[in-house]
Design a protein around this motif. Structure first.
Motif, PDB file in Angstrom:
ATOM      1  N   ASP A   5       0.807  -1.200   0.185  1.00  0.00           N
ATOM      2  CA  ASP A   5       0.050  -0.101   0.126  1.00  0.00           C
ATOM      3  C   ASP A   5       0.932   1.182   0.163  1.00  0.00           C
ATOM      4  N   THR A  59      -8.224   4.482   4.650  1.00  0.00           N
ATOM      5  CA  THR A  59      -8.188   3.002   4.941  1.00  0.00           C
ATOM      6  C   THR A  59      -9.093   1.951   3.960  1.00  0.00           C
ATOM      7  N   THR A  60      -8.917   0.618   4.066  1.00  0.00           N
ATOM      8  CA  THR A  60      -9.719  -0.202   3.420  1.00  0.00           C
ATOM      9  C   THR A  60     -11.019  -0.373   4.139  1.00  0.00           C
ATOM     10  N   VAL A  81     -12.239   5.589   1.789  1.00  0.00           N
ATOM     11  CA  VAL A  81     -11.975   4.137   1.595  1.00  0.00           C
ATOM     12  C   VAL A  81     -11.097   3.837   0.389  1.00  0.00           C
ATOM     13  N   LYS A  82     -10.002   3.252   0.601  1.00  0.00           N
ATOM     14  CA  LYS A  82      -9.119   2.827  -0.495  1.00  0.00           C
ATOM     15  C   LYS A  82      -9.988   1.984  -1.482  1.00  0.00           C
ATOM     16  N   PRO A  83     -10.058   2.265  -2.570  1.00  0.00           N
ATOM     17  CA  PRO A  83     -10.421   1.394  -3.776  1.00  0.00           C
ATOM     18  C   PRO A  83      -9.757   0.330  -3.942  1.00  0.00           C
ATOM     19  N   VAL A  84     -10.229  -0.956  -4.285  1.00  0.00           N
ATOM     20  CA  VAL A  84      -9.537  -1.874  -4.912  1.00  0.00           C
ATOM     21  C   VAL A  84      -9.075  -1.569  -6.242  1.00  0.00           C
ATOM     22  N   ASN A  85      -9.441  -1.191  -7.258  1.00  0.00           N
ATOM     23  CA  ASN A  85      -9.408  -0.564  -8.496  1.00  0.00           C
ATOM     24  C   ASN A  85      -8.256   0.478  -8.360  1.00  0.00           C
ATOM     25  N   PHE A  86      -6.915   0.078  -9.072  1.00  0.00           N
ATOM     26  CA  PHE A  86      -5.925   1.082  -8.894  1.00  0.00           C
ATOM     27  C   PHE A  86      -6.174   2.365  -9.650  1.00  0.00           C
ATOM     28  N   GLU A  87      -7.013   2.564 -10.716  1.00  0.00           N
ATOM     29  CA  GLU A  87      -7.208   3.810 -11.104  1.00  0.00           C
ATOM     30  C   GLU A  87      -7.927   4.806 -10.214  1.00  0.00           C
ATOM     31  N   SER A 115     -12.933  -6.986   5.279  1.00  0.00           N
ATOM     32  CA  SER A 115     -13.092  -5.736   4.642  1.00  0.00           C
ATOM     33  C   SER A 115     -11.564  -5.006   4.516  1.00  0.00           C
ATOM     34  N   HIS A 116     -10.696  -5.390   5.434  1.00  0.00           N
ATOM     35  CA  HIS A 116      -9.493  -4.947   5.784  1.00  0.00           C
ATOM     36  C   HIS A 116      -8.462  -5.550   4.897  1.00  0.00           C
ATOM     37  N   ARG A 166      -9.049  -7.066   1.033  1.00  0.00           N
ATOM     38  CA  ARG A 166      -9.165  -5.888   0.047  1.00  0.00           C
ATOM     39  C   ARG A 166      -7.684  -5.530  -0.484  1.00  0.00           C
ATOM     40  N   ARG A 212      -5.962  -5.046  -3.778  1.00  0.00           N
ATOM     41  CA  ARG A 212      -5.468  -3.821  -4.257  1.00  0.00           C
ATOM     42  C   ARG A 212      -4.176  -3.742  -4.873  1.00  0.00           C
ATOM     43  N   ASP A 221      -3.943  -5.635  -8.303  1.00  0.00           N
ATOM     44  CA  ASP A 221      -4.569  -4.816  -9.245  1.00  0.00           C
ATOM     45  C   ASP A 221      -3.527  -3.554  -9.600  1.00  0.00           C
ATOM     46  N   GLY A 222      -2.956  -3.141  -8.644  1.00  0.00           N
ATOM     47  CA  GLY A 222      -2.129  -1.821  -8.575  1.00  0.00           C
ATOM     48  C   GLY A 222      -0.905  -2.306  -9.385  1.00  0.00           C
ATOM     49  N   ARG A 242      -1.448  -2.940 -12.824  1.00  0.00           N
ATOM     50  CA  ARG A 242      -1.647  -1.595 -13.645  1.00  0.00           C
ATOM     51  C   ARG A 242      -0.548  -1.062 -13.796  1.00  0.00           C
ATOM     52  N   ARG A 268      -6.260  -8.237 -13.342  1.00  0.00           N
ATOM     53  CA  ARG A 268      -6.898  -7.101 -13.038  1.00  0.00           C
ATOM     54  C   ARG A 268      -8.481  -7.200 -12.855  1.00  0.00           C
ATOM     55  N   GLN A 288     -10.536  -7.116  -9.497  1.00  0.00           N
ATOM     56  CA  GLN A 288     -11.623  -6.106  -9.334  1.00  0.00           C
ATOM     57  C   GLN A 288     -13.025  -6.643  -9.129  1.00  0.00           C
TER      58      GLN A 288
END
Lengths: 152, 582
Positions: free
Chosen positions: A17, A98-99, A119-125, B367-368, B371, B375, B378-379, B382, B404, B408
């Motif tokens: 992260d 945060t997640t 809230v941190k999105p999973v999707n990187f964009e 949740s924490h 994910r 991320r 995916d990150g 990307r 990805r 997602q």
């Protein structure tokens, strides 16, 4: 490092992260001004200039703190609570990044006086976009409080 | 001095004497008579001289009460015997009327005096019979007395009449009073009669009721006996000394004693030693003060079986009186199993509580922690695609896109799952909600989904309801977004939102003309992760309808769908009345 003005304190224990966040900052030319604390205890040391950070200059206080909640040693909510309880750090804007989208975390954060909750999105964009926006907002658009003086 | 009278002159003198005289011989033959006498008796001298007195003057044959002859004869006899004058009381002595004057007898009253004329020998030579006609006097007297009597009678009569009139008047008064009284009494009687009739009816009803009650009682007694005999509970009765008087088969089963062995034994037989004293004290306290800790309530106690083992029991105790004696009846239930279950339930709910906490911790960590790696995946994919694309062959790029996409999708699944989990915990905050507003908001939010498509959205009347607005909005959002999703391939999407009455509840619906689904799989629609369409056809996590159902159930409503393949689908939901369909 000490020579540079720290504008962002990133409190995040997950190295991935951290890297992704820094990557995002880099893309928007904000990375040089970021200091990373890897747990809550380190964040508190940095903020209150204790232990390893006892020689940090007061002028290097961050313009904004990006705070994860789930942290080793001292968790994010406690860091937030300590910051808002102390006149020296009370005025520093804190953004929870945060997640967790748990209601109790959101509620508790606002109760303690957080300035923003993301809230941190999973999707990187989406994540990159979020980081860009909050950097822009807190560093460029927001007028920071005056730098606090060392109490005599 | 004058010359003495000659004898013949004496006769003339005698006969002229105004008095009424007869001269009789001792044989009562008339020998001399005065003119006055003849006149008074309507006789003539020549007809009576020389005749016997009673021959001339017989009794009136028409008067059977005539006493003249007898009384006169008696008086004359007394003169003859006593030789002294004899005065008779006024005597009725009717005399014969001459034929020339009509014959018959005439009523006459006389006052006679008979005097003897003694001869030289001292014997009675003659009797002088002198009478006075008192007929007129008697008649007058009679008339007077008659008048008096009449007056008296009249007076009496008058008095009588007065009395009579008074009596009659009184009677009339009395009659009036009587009549009034009678009317009153009649009314009273009629009222009483009615009362009696009513009382009778009531009595009859009571009688009937009692008969029924008796019949019912007998029936219920039989019923109670049957219940007591077949109850799985122990039913035990005892007298005031605490001695067992009844012990049903249930009690035999539970305690292990035969009824015949325990009838007459103290109740303490059925409980462990350590409770005996408390039992005895409780019993005597109840009998002396009427206060009881256990009567009329259900309490949990400890029982002891014949073979000595103890077991928990539930006791409902009642006291009753019969023939002045106090009795107790207890219904006892062996609650060993229940206690065990209770304990189990307690353990389970503790476990459940723990599991719930664990689940919460789990979902928190999902949740924490779940994910965060996604991320990262995916990150970094990307970043590879962005910063190092020059070094990546086409396949590698495609794979990275797949990585990805999957990360997602997993992120969405986790988010939906967390939402779903949160819906179960979050308390409902019901308030008056206007579904029309919620639907409008949803349509706005789903604007992006309608871009570049022909969508006809018809929103009907939607009555207000009691619901949690945030959750209800989630329902509308999921249903409308589904409708948009599954009509994507239609040239013209037709979506109708409205409501209808369904089993006396308001059923809201969202209808589309999309691909629909096979009703055979309708039961799978609302399950978590259940999908009726392939992911490459219609993207989705399979959680949306599960969320809808969860929300509707939490509102006490129900949700269902009607559809046919390629003929669209209609999703209905109600917000209450779920019990009707349970």
């Amino acid at each position: 490092m000490l020579e540079n003005t720290v504008e962002i304190l990133l409190v995040e224990d997950n190295p991935d992260d951290v890297e992704l966040t820094l990557h995002a900052f880099r893309k928007h030319n904000l990375a040089n001004r970021v200091h990373v604390a890897r747990d809550g205890a380190e964040a508190l040391d940095f903020l209150f200039r204790t232990s390893a950070y006892k020689d940090r200059r007061i002028e290097d206080s961050p313009h904004v703190v990006l705070l994860d909640l789930k942290l080793p040693k001292v968790d994010g909510l406690e860091v937030l609570q300590r910051m808002k309880a102390d006149p020296r750090t009370r005025m520093i804007p804190v953004v929870v990044l945060t997640t967790s989208r748990e209601d109790r975390d959101i509620t508790e954060s606002y109760r303690l006086g957080v300035n923003s909750y993301i809230v941190k999105p999973v999707n990187f964009e989406q994540f990159t976009e979020a980081v860009r926006q909050l950097g822009l907002y807190w560093l460029l658009m927001n007028e920071p409080p005056p730098i606090p003086r060392e109490p005599r | 001095m004058a010359q003495p009278l000659p004898t013949s002159d004496f006769q003339a003198l005698f006969e002229s004497e105004p008095g009424l005289y007869l001269v009789l011989t001792p044989a009562l033959t008339i020998v001399a008579v005065s003119d006055a006498y003849l006149k008074a008796t309507m006789t003539k001298r020549e007809e009576i001289l020389g005749h016997g007195l009673f021959e001339v003057f017989p009794d009136n044959p028409d008067d059977p009460t005539a006493t003249g002859v007898r009384n006169l004869k008696a008086s004359l006899d007394r003169v003859l015997t006593n030789r002294v004058p004899d005065t008779m009381a006024v005597q009725k002595y009717d005399i014969r009327r001459p034929e020339s004057e009509g014959g018959g007898f005439e009523e006459r009253y006389w006052s006679p005096v008979n005097s003897p004329v003694l001869g030289a020998d001292g014997k009675v030579a003659y009797i002088i019979h002198r009478v006075e006609d008192v007929t007129e006097f008697v008649r007058l007297k009679q008339e007077g007395s008659e008048q008096h009597r009449i007056i008296e009678r009249l007076q009496t009569r008058a008095a009588e009449m007065e009395t009579d009139i008074f009596r009659k008047a009184q009677q009339i008064q009395i009659t009036e009073r009587l009549r009034a009284r009678a009317a009153q009494m009649e009314a009273e009687i009629s009222r009483r009669a009615q009362q009696i009739q009513e009382a009778n009816n009531q009595l009859q009803r009571e009688l009937d009721a009692r008969k029924r009650a008796e019949a019912a009682l007998q029936k219920s007694e039989e019923g109670f006996r049957a219940v007591a005999e077949t109850a799985t509970e122990a039913i035990v009765s005892a007298d005031k000394r605490g001695h067992i008087t009844y012990f049903n088969p249930g009690a035999e089963r539970i305690f292990g004693y035969a009824a015949r062995d325990v009838i007459g034994s103290p109740l303490t037989l059925l409980m462990p030693q350590r409770f005996h004293e408390a039992h005895r004290q409780g019993l005597s306290r109840f009998l002396s003060t009427g206060q009881a800790r256990v009567i009329g309530r259900t309490v949990e106690l400890v029982g002891q079986r014949k073979e000595g083992t103890e077991f928990p029991l539930e006791l409902s105790l009642a006291s009753w009186k019969a023939g002045g004696e106090t009795y107790f009846t207890g219904i006892l239930r062996d609650i060993t199993e229940r206690k065990r279950l209770e304990q189990e339930v307690q353990q389970r709910s503790a476990a459940f509580e723990a599991a719930n906490k664990e689940l919460e911790a789990f979902s928190y960590s999902v949740s924490h922690d779940l994910r965060a790696p996604l991320r990262a995946i995916d990150g970094f994919s990307r970043i590879l695609l962005e910063d190092h694309i020059a070094h990546l062959p086409a396949d590698a790029q495609r794979y990275l896109h797949a990585v990805r996409n999957n990360s997602q999708q997993m992120g969405r699944l986790i988010d939906d799952l967390l939402t779903f989990a949160r819906l179960s915990r979050q308390p409902l905050s019901k308030q008056l909600v206007r579904p029309a507003d919620l639907v409008q908001q949803c349509v706005e939010e789903l604007r992006a989904e309608q871009q570049g498509r022909r969508v006809e959205m018809a929103i009907g009347d939607l009555p207000a309801c009691q619901a949690d607005p945030a959750l209800l909005k989630q329902v509308w959002l999921n249903l409308i977004s589904n409708a948009l999703k599954y009509t994507r391939k239609q040239e013209m999407a037709v979506i109708a939102v409205g409501c209808q009455e369904q089993d006396s509840a308001t059923a809201y619906f969202v209808r589309d003309n999309g691909v629909g689904f096979d009703m055979r799989y309708a039961d799978k629609l609302f399950g978590v992760f259940q999908r009726l369409h392939r992911a490459e056809e219609y993207a989705g996590t399979g959680v949306g309808l599960a969320i809808v159902q969860r929300i509707i159930h939490r509102h006490g409503g129900r949700v269902w769908a009607e559809a046919a393949v390629n003929h669209g689908a209609t999703f209905y939901f109600t917000l209450q009345g779920a019990a009707l369909h349970a």
